[in-house]
Write a protein that holds these residues in place. Sequence first.
Motif, PDB file in Angstrom:
ATOM      1  N   LYS A  53       0.846  -1.193   0.000  1.00 31.39           N
ATOM      2  CA  LYS A  53       0.000   0.000   0.000  1.00 31.39           C
ATOM      3  C   LYS A  53       0.885   1.247   0.000  1.00 31.39           C
ATOM      4  N   MET A  54       0.491   2.222  -0.790  1.00 34.40           N
ATOM      5  CA  MET A  54       1.233   3.474  -0.854  1.00 34.40           C
ATOM      6  C   MET A  54       0.991   4.277   0.414  1.00 34.40           C
ATOM      7  N   GLU A  55       2.049   4.889   0.922  1.00 31.84           N
ATOM      8  CA  GLU A  55       1.975   5.748   2.100  1.00 31.84           C
ATOM      9  C   GLU A  55       2.312   7.177   1.699  1.00 31.84           C
ATOM     10  N   TYR A  56       1.958   8.108   2.559  1.00 32.39           N
ATOM     11  CA  TYR A  56       2.193   9.526   2.268  1.00 32.39           C
ATOM     12  C   TYR A  56       3.666   9.795   1.937  1.00 32.39           C
ATOM     13  N   ASN A  57       4.560   9.150   2.672  1.00 34.78           N
ATOM     14  CA  ASN A  57       5.999   9.358   2.465  1.00 34.78           C
ATOM     15  C   ASN A  57       6.494   8.844   1.117  1.00 34.78           C
ATOM     16  N   ASP A  58       5.688   8.087   0.414  1.00 33.06           N
ATOM     17  CA  ASP A  58       6.061   7.549  -0.907  1.00 33.06           C
ATOM     18  C   ASP A  58       5.803   8.540  -2.039  1.00 33.06           C
ATOM     19  N   ILE A  59       5.085   9.607  -1.764  1.00 34.85           N
ATOM     20  CA  ILE A  59       4.603  10.485  -2.838  1.00 34.85           C
ATOM     21  C   ILE A  59       5.729  11.044  -3.693  1.00 34.85           C
ATOM     22  N   ASP A  60       6.844  11.460  -3.104  1.00 35.97           N
ATOM     23  CA  ASP A  60       7.932  12.030  -3.900  1.00 35.97           C
ATOM     24  C   ASP A  60       8.459  11.020  -4.924  1.00 35.97           C
ATOM     25  N   GLN A  61       8.683   9.778  -4.510  1.00 37.59           N
ATOM     26  CA  GLN A  61       9.188   8.768  -5.441  1.00 37.59           C
ATOM     27  C   GLN A  61       8.123   8.386  -6.474  1.00 37.59           C
ATOM     28  N   VAL A  62       6.864   8.312  -6.058  1.00 36.16           N
ATOM     29  CA  VAL A  62       5.785   8.009  -6.996  1.00 36.16           C
ATOM     30  C   VAL A  62       5.696   9.116  -8.048  1.00 36.16           C
ATOM     31  N   PHE A  63       5.864  10.348  -7.617  1.00 35.69           N
ATOM     32  CA  PHE A  63       5.841  11.482  -8.540  1.00 35.69           C
ATOM     33  C   PHE A  63       6.966  11.371  -9.566  1.00 35.69           C
ATOM     34  N   GLU A  64       8.131  10.874  -9.156  1.00 32.61           N
ATOM     35  CA  GLU A  64       9.238  10.651 -10.099  1.00 32.61           C
ATOM     36  C   GLU A  64       8.853   9.607 -11.146  1.00 32.61           C
ATOM     37  N   VAL A  65       8.209   8.531 -10.716  1.00 34.21           N
ATOM     38  CA  VAL A  65       7.740   7.506 -11.660  1.00 34.21           C
ATOM     39  C   VAL A  65       6.726   8.125 -12.618  1.00 34.21           C
ATOM     40  N   GLU A  66       5.815   8.918 -12.084  1.00 41.55           N
ATOM     41  CA  GLU A  66       4.778   9.583 -12.881  1.00 41.55           C
ATOM     42  C   GLU A  66       5.413  10.473 -13.944  1.00 41.55           C
ATOM     43  N   GLN A  67       6.381  11.283 -13.557  1.00 41.65           N
ATOM     44  CA  GLN A  67       7.029  12.194 -14.498  1.00 41.65           C
ATOM     45  C   GLN A  67       7.798  11.442 -15.581  1.00 41.65           C
ATOM     46  N   ALA A  68       8.408  10.326 -15.212  1.00 48.35           N
ATOM     47  CA  ALA A  68       9.168   9.539 -16.185  1.00 48.35           C
ATOM     48  C   ALA A  68       8.259   8.760 -17.130  1.00 48.35           C
ATOM     49  N   SER A  69       6.995   8.582 -16.752  1.00 49.24           N
ATOM     50  CA  SER A  69       6.102   7.696 -17.490  1.00 49.24           C
ATOM     51  C   SER A  69       5.120   8.406 -18.407  1.00 49.24           C
ATOM     52  N   PHE A  70       4.760   9.645 -18.103  1.00 42.87           N
ATOM     53  CA  PHE A  70       3.680  10.307 -18.833  1.00 42.87           C
ATOM     54  C   PHE A  70       4.087  11.689 -19.311  1.00 42.87           C
ATOM     55  N   GLU A  71       3.622  12.047 -20.503  1.00 41.98           N
ATOM     56  CA  GLU A  71       3.888  13.382 -21.034  1.00 41.98           C
ATOM     57  C   GLU A  71       3.134  14.447 -20.260  1.00 41.98           C
ATOM     58  N   ASN A  72       1.958  14.108 -19.764  1.00 41.19           N
ATOM     59  CA  ASN A  72       1.145  15.028 -18.966  1.00 41.19           C
ATOM     60  C   ASN A  72       0.979  14.430 -17.567  1.00 41.19           C
ATOM     61  N   PRO A  73       2.018  14.487 -16.748  1.00 37.48           N
ATOM     62  CA  PRO A  73       1.929  13.820 -15.438  1.00 37.48           C
ATOM     63  C   PRO A  73       0.987  14.540 -14.488  1.00 37.48           C
ATOM     64  N   TRP A  74       0.432  13.749 -13.565  1.00 36.47           N
ATOM     65  CA  TRP A  74      -0.331  14.340 -12.474  1.00 36.47           C
ATOM     66  C   TRP A  74       0.621  15.190 -11.648  1.00 36.47           C
ATOM     67  N   GLU A  75       0.063  16.238 -11.031  1.00 34.71           N
ATOM     68  CA  GLU A  75       0.830  17.046 -10.092  1.00 34.71           C
ATOM     69  C   GLU A  75       0.928  16.297  -8.765  1.00 34.71           C
ATOM     70  N   LYS A  76       1.933  16.617  -8.001  1.00 33.40           N
ATOM     71  CA  LYS A  76       2.157  15.950  -6.719  1.00 33.40           C
ATOM     72  C   LYS A  76       0.962  16.094  -5.780  1.00 33.40           C
ATOM     73  N   ASP A  77       0.299  17.271  -5.812  1.00 36.92           N
ATOM     74  CA  ASP A  77      -0.828  17.482  -4.892  1.00 36.92           C
ATOM     75  C   ASP A  77      -2.011  16.568  -5.201  1.00 36.92           C
ATOM     76  N   ILE A  78      -2.117  16.079  -6.423  1.00 39.60           N
ATOM     77  CA  ILE A  78      -3.190  15.126  -6.742  1.00 39.60           C
ATOM     78  C   ILE A  78      -2.966  13.824  -5.975  1.00 39.60           C
ATOM     79  N   ILE A 129       9.572   1.733  -8.150  1.00 44.47           N
ATOM     80  CA  ILE A 129       9.747   1.702  -9.608  1.00 44.47           C
ATOM     81  C   ILE A 129       8.407   1.642 -10.335  1.00 44.47           C
ATOM     82  N   GLY A 130       7.311   1.617  -9.581  1.00 48.39           N
ATOM     83  CA  GLY A 130       5.996   1.593 -10.199  1.00 48.39           C
ATOM     84  C   GLY A 130       4.917   1.841  -9.167  1.00 48.39           C
ATOM     85  N   TYR A 131       3.730   2.131  -9.677  1.00 52.35           N
ATOM     86  CA  TYR A 131       2.590   2.330  -8.787  1.00 52.35           C
ATOM     87  C   TYR A 131       1.309   2.094  -9.571  1.00 52.35           C
ATOM     88  N   ALA A 132       0.241   1.861  -8.836  1.00 48.52           N
ATOM     89  CA  ALA A 132      -1.090   1.713  -9.434  1.00 48.52           C
ATOM     90  C   ALA A 132      -2.097   2.367  -8.521  1.00 48.52           C
TER      91      ALA A 132
END
Length: 150
Positions: A8-33, A56-59
Motif C-alpha cells: 500500500k502506498m503511504e504519504y511518504n512515498d509520494i515524492d518517489q511516486v511522482f518521479e515515476v509519474e514524471q518519467a512515465s507520462f507526457e502530462n503527469p499528475w501534479e504531486k498534490d493530486i 519503480i511503479g505504482y497503481a
Amino acid sequence: MAELVIRKMEYNDIDQVFEVEQASFENPWEKDIFEQEIVENQFAHYFILELDQKIIGYAGLWVVIDDAQITNIAVTPDYRGNKLGEKLFHYTMEQAIRLGGRRLSLEVRTSNIVAQRMYRKFGLVPGGIRKNYYTDNQEDAIVMWVNLYG
C-alpha cells in the motif's frame, strides 16, 4: 537477489511516486493530486512496486460500492519489459476483489497497444470509446472492463 515488494502506498512515498509519474507520462499528475488521493479520497487505494526499497511503479484504484476503476498504472521506463506491470496489475485486481469490487474498468490510449495486450491477458475487453479523452493530444481512450466474479 533483488527483493520485489508490492504494498500500500503511504504519504511518504509520494515524492518517489511522482518521479515515476514524471518519467512515465507526457502530462503527469501534479504531486498534490497524489496527496489528495492518499489523504482525502475515501474511495482511493494506491499501491507501489518496490525493487530493493526503490519505488519503480505504482497503481491507483478507486472502489465505489462494487465498481472498481484503475485510475493509473505506471512502471518506470528502465524497468519495463520485465512483466513487472503484469505483477502490479494482478495485485491491484486482487485488491479490487478484496475491497468488494465486482467489475473493473480502466481507460487506455488507443495508441497504447502494449498496455491493451496486457489488459487482455487479465480478461479485460473493450467496452467503448471516450472521444478526445486525453488532454495533451485529444487522443481517444478505449474503455476496457472485466467482471471480477463469474
